[in-house]
Design a protein around this motif. Sequence first.
Motif, PDB file in Angstrom:
ATOM      1  N   SER A  48      46.880  42.778  47.586  1.00 42.99           N
ATOM      2  CA  SER A  48      46.965  43.957  48.451  1.00 42.99           C
ATOM      3  C   SER A  48      47.858  45.025  47.816  1.00 42.99           C
ATOM      4  N   PHE A  49      48.980  44.581  47.268  1.00 44.46           N
ATOM      5  CA  PHE A  49      49.903  45.514  46.622  1.00 44.46           C
ATOM      6  C   PHE A  49      49.235  46.210  45.432  1.00 44.46           C
ATOM      7  N   ARG A  51      46.001  46.650  44.892  1.00 45.03           N
ATOM      8  CA  ARG A  51      44.963  47.579  45.393  1.00 45.03           C
ATOM      9  C   ARG A  51      45.603  48.887  45.858  1.00 45.03           C
ATOM     10  N   HIS A  52      46.723  48.743  46.558  1.00 41.26           N
ATOM     11  CA  HIS A  52      47.439  49.932  47.021  1.00 41.26           C
ATOM     12  C   HIS A  52      47.877  50.804  45.837  1.00 41.26           C
ATOM     13  N   GLU A  53      48.417  50.183  44.789  1.00 44.27           N
ATOM     14  CA  GLU A  53      48.859  50.930  43.602  1.00 44.27           C
ATOM     15  C   GLU A  53      47.688  51.628  42.915  1.00 44.27           C
ATOM     16  N   ASN A  55      44.875  52.601  44.342  1.00 43.02           N
ATOM     17  CA  ASN A  55      44.474  53.729  45.205  1.00 43.02           C
ATOM     18  C   ASN A  55      45.403  54.923  45.028  1.00 43.02           C
ATOM     19  N   ARG A  56      46.710  54.653  44.999  1.00 36.64           N
ATOM     20  CA  ARG A  56      47.677  55.740  44.790  1.00 36.64           C
ATOM     21  C   ARG A  56      47.437  56.441  43.459  1.00 36.64           C
ATOM     22  N   LYS A  59      44.209  58.541  43.536  1.00 34.51           N
ATOM     23  CA  LYS A  59      44.419  59.775  44.304  1.00 34.51           C
ATOM     24  C   LYS A  59      45.200  60.793  43.487  1.00 34.51           C
TER      25      LYS A  59
END
Length: 169
Positions: A48-49, A51-53, A55-56, A59
């Motif tokens: 999850s971490f 994937r979050h990185e 995505n950031r 973006k």
Amino acid sequence: MKFNKAYSSLINKLPPSLVCEAWSRIISRKRNPMTEEEASSINPLVESFLRHEVNRYQKKLKYQRKSWSIVKNSLYNTDMPDQETQTRDTDPICDHEEEINCRVKKELDSLSRQLLEYNEKTFGSLIQEITKQLEERVNTNNKLRSEIERQKIQLQKTEKLLADLSNNK
């Protein structure tokens, strides 16, 4: 830094510097820090971490591309008159050189006066106080010098008197 190979698809989407930073962040979290073994194993929190990185990071890249296209378009889409129009619309400077010099001198004189007035308002009382303190110190020094001279003269008289007394014995 040893993320599990199961996350290689996510890790490949990040530059090496962000992978290193992500590793440091995941093992040194303030709340519920992970050990290196936990972070190296397959763990839904790690996935999850990451994937979050990703995505950031994506973006950020998207925003940078959008910003660059705006800048690039603004650079290339400016309306510039052609050289003939530019030269036709202007008068030669040499005809007005004296007038321009006169205006510049007047403006400089005005700015100089404004600066002097501003400095006087801003620093006037401070300079007066400093001047007053300086004058007081000079007066005190002069009084001390006078006292020292008076004491030297009195010492010389006393030494002379002692010398005369010792000679008279």
